[in-house]
Design a protein around this motif. Structure first.
Motif, PDB file in Angstrom:
ATOM      1  N   VAL A  66       0.792  -1.242   0.000  1.00  0.00           N
ATOM      2  CA  VAL A  66       0.000   0.000   0.000  1.00  0.00           C
ATOM      3  C   VAL A  66       0.819   1.284   0.000  1.00  0.00           C
ATOM      4  O   VAL A  66       0.273   2.360  -0.202  1.00  0.00           O
ATOM      5  CB  VAL A  66      -1.011   0.052   1.175  1.00  0.00           C
ATOM      6  N   MET A  67       2.123   1.162   0.234  1.00  0.00           N
ATOM      7  CA  MET A  67       2.960   2.351   0.363  1.00  0.00           C
ATOM      8  C   MET A  67       3.928   2.489  -0.815  1.00  0.00           C
ATOM      9  O   MET A  67       4.036   1.608  -1.649  1.00  0.00           O
ATOM     10  CB  MET A  67       3.745   2.295   1.676  1.00  0.00           C
ATOM     11  N   ALA A  68       4.645   3.588  -0.829  1.00  0.00           N
ATOM     12  CA  ALA A  68       5.641   3.831  -1.871  1.00  0.00           C
ATOM     13  C   ALA A  68       6.719   2.748  -1.830  1.00  0.00           C
ATOM     14  O   ALA A  68       7.025   2.213  -0.755  1.00  0.00           O
ATOM     15  CB  ALA A  68       6.278   5.211  -1.670  1.00  0.00           C
ATOM     16  N   PRO A  69       7.308   2.412  -2.973  1.00  0.00           N
ATOM     17  CA  PRO A  69       8.366   1.385  -3.006  1.00  0.00           C
ATOM     18  C   PRO A  69       9.491   1.718  -2.020  1.00  0.00           C
ATOM     19  O   PRO A  69       9.895   2.864  -1.873  1.00  0.00           O
ATOM     20  CB  PRO A  69       8.871   1.465  -4.456  1.00  0.00           C
ATOM     21  N   GLY A  70       9.957   0.677  -1.340  1.00  0.00           N
ATOM     22  CA  GLY A  70      11.059   0.831  -0.396  1.00  0.00           C
ATOM     23  C   GLY A  70      10.631   1.120   1.028  1.00  0.00           C
ATOM     24  O   GLY A  70      11.438   1.040   1.951  1.00  0.00           O
ATOM     25  N   THR A  71       9.356   1.427   1.224  1.00  0.00           N
ATOM     26  CA  THR A  71       8.859   1.744   2.565  1.00  0.00           C
ATOM     27  C   THR A  71       9.034   0.565   3.521  1.00  0.00           C
ATOM     28  O   THR A  71       9.184   0.762   4.719  1.00  0.00           O
ATOM     29  CB  THR A  71       7.369   2.155   2.504  1.00  0.00           C
ATOM     30  N   ASP A  72       9.027  -0.624   2.985  1.00  0.00           N
ATOM     31  CA  ASP A  72       9.121  -1.828   3.811  1.00  0.00           C
ATOM     32  C   ASP A  72      10.554  -2.306   4.036  1.00  0.00           C
ATOM     33  O   ASP A  72      10.774  -3.372   4.604  1.00  0.00           O
ATOM     34  CB  ASP A  72       8.303  -2.952   3.177  1.00  0.00           C
ATOM     35  N   SER A  73      11.555  -1.523   3.651  1.00  0.00           N
ATOM     36  CA  SER A  73      12.955  -1.957   3.790  1.00  0.00           C
ATOM     37  C   SER A  73      13.345  -2.225   5.241  1.00  0.00           C
ATOM     38  O   SER A  73      14.204  -3.064   5.515  1.00  0.00           O
ATOM     39  CB  SER A  73      13.901  -0.923   3.167  1.00  0.00           C
ATOM     40  N   TRP A  74      12.711  -1.553   6.189  1.00  0.00           N
ATOM     41  CA  TRP A  74      13.002  -1.771   7.608  1.00  0.00           C
ATOM     42  C   TRP A  74      12.784  -3.238   7.991  1.00  0.00           C
ATOM     43  O   TRP A  74      13.495  -3.767   8.841  1.00  0.00           O
ATOM     44  CB  TRP A  74      12.120  -0.873   8.493  1.00  0.00           C
ATOM     45  N   ALA A  75      11.789  -3.881   7.359  1.00  0.00           N
ATOM     46  CA  ALA A  75      11.455  -5.260   7.726  1.00  0.00           C
ATOM     47  C   ALA A  75      12.612  -6.207   7.412  1.00  0.00           C
ATOM     48  O   ALA A  75      12.965  -7.064   8.236  1.00  0.00           O
ATOM     49  CB  ALA A  75      10.187  -5.710   7.006  1.00  0.00           C
ATOM     50  N   ARG A  76      13.199  -6.049   6.231  1.00  0.00           N
ATOM     51  CA  ARG A  76      14.339  -6.899   5.867  1.00  0.00           C
ATOM     52  C   ARG A  76      15.489  -6.672   6.841  1.00  0.00           C
ATOM     53  O   ARG A  76      16.114  -7.610   7.314  1.00  0.00           O
ATOM     54  CB  ARG A  76      14.786  -6.599   4.430  1.00  0.00           C
TER      55      ARG A  76
END
Length: 184
Positions: free
Chosen positions: A141-151
């Motif tokens: 649902v968010m801009a690309p890369g927003t989930d990088s914290w998870a990795r």
């Protein structure tokens, strides 16, 4: 003509009128007359991420997904963000700037836990499921890369799909799930 309407009814204190017409008192959430319908309505109409997502994505839909992932504590997972029905979905960075907010949030969460008989020993399991869903939803649902914290944090995204439910559908599905899971 001047309006004499105040945002806070000073005779009552810091209260809000819920969609049902009931009153919710921020200083006395335990004594406030709210129901699961009030919770479902509020959660279904609040967009996650301060509305900064690709499309409307409600707190109610998020809670349904966390409920699906937290198989050992689905009832508690369904209601893990129920306080947001009354206090809104305040972003984490803003919460850090509002030191008194956490005390208010905790008091509202406690009132909800007592009202609906939540098992407090489920907090860690629900938090783990919540983070997993957070990682998955940010990728969707968010801009690309927003989930990088998870990795970086080693959080494995849950295998969930965001459906972008309308408020009416999210509310209905939330209440249906509540009826299935609630203690009898």
């Amino acid at each position: 003509m001047r309006s004499n309407i105040l945002a806070v009814n000073v005779a009552r204190g810091p209260t809000i009128t819920l969609a049902s017409g009931r009153i919710f008192d921020f200083l006395d959430p335990h004594g406030s007359d709210f129901t699961i319908d009030d919770v479902a309505h509020g959660m279904a109409h609040i967009c996650r991420y301060a509305g900064q997502c690709r499309d409307f994505y409600s707190v109610a839909e998020h809670s349904l997904l966390v409920c699906d992932v937290a198989v050992d504590c689905p009832y508690e997972a369904l209601l893990h963000d129920a306080a947001e029905a009354f206090i809104g979905d305040v972003t984490r960075p803003l919460k850090q700037l509002l030191p008194e907010y956490k005390a208010i949030e905790t008091n509202v969460e406690d009132a909800i836990a007592k009202r609906f008989g939540l098992n407090r020993s489920c907090r860690d399991a629900v938090k783990t499921a919540d983070l997993s869903v957070l990682a998955a939803e940010q990728a969707q649902v968010m801009a690309p890369g927003t989930d990088s914290w998870a990795r970086e944090a080693g959080v494995v995204p849950a295998e969930v799909k965001i459906r972008y439910l309308s408020p009416a559908v999210a509310r209905r599905e939330f209440l249906e799930r509540f009826e299935i899971l609630r203690p009898r």
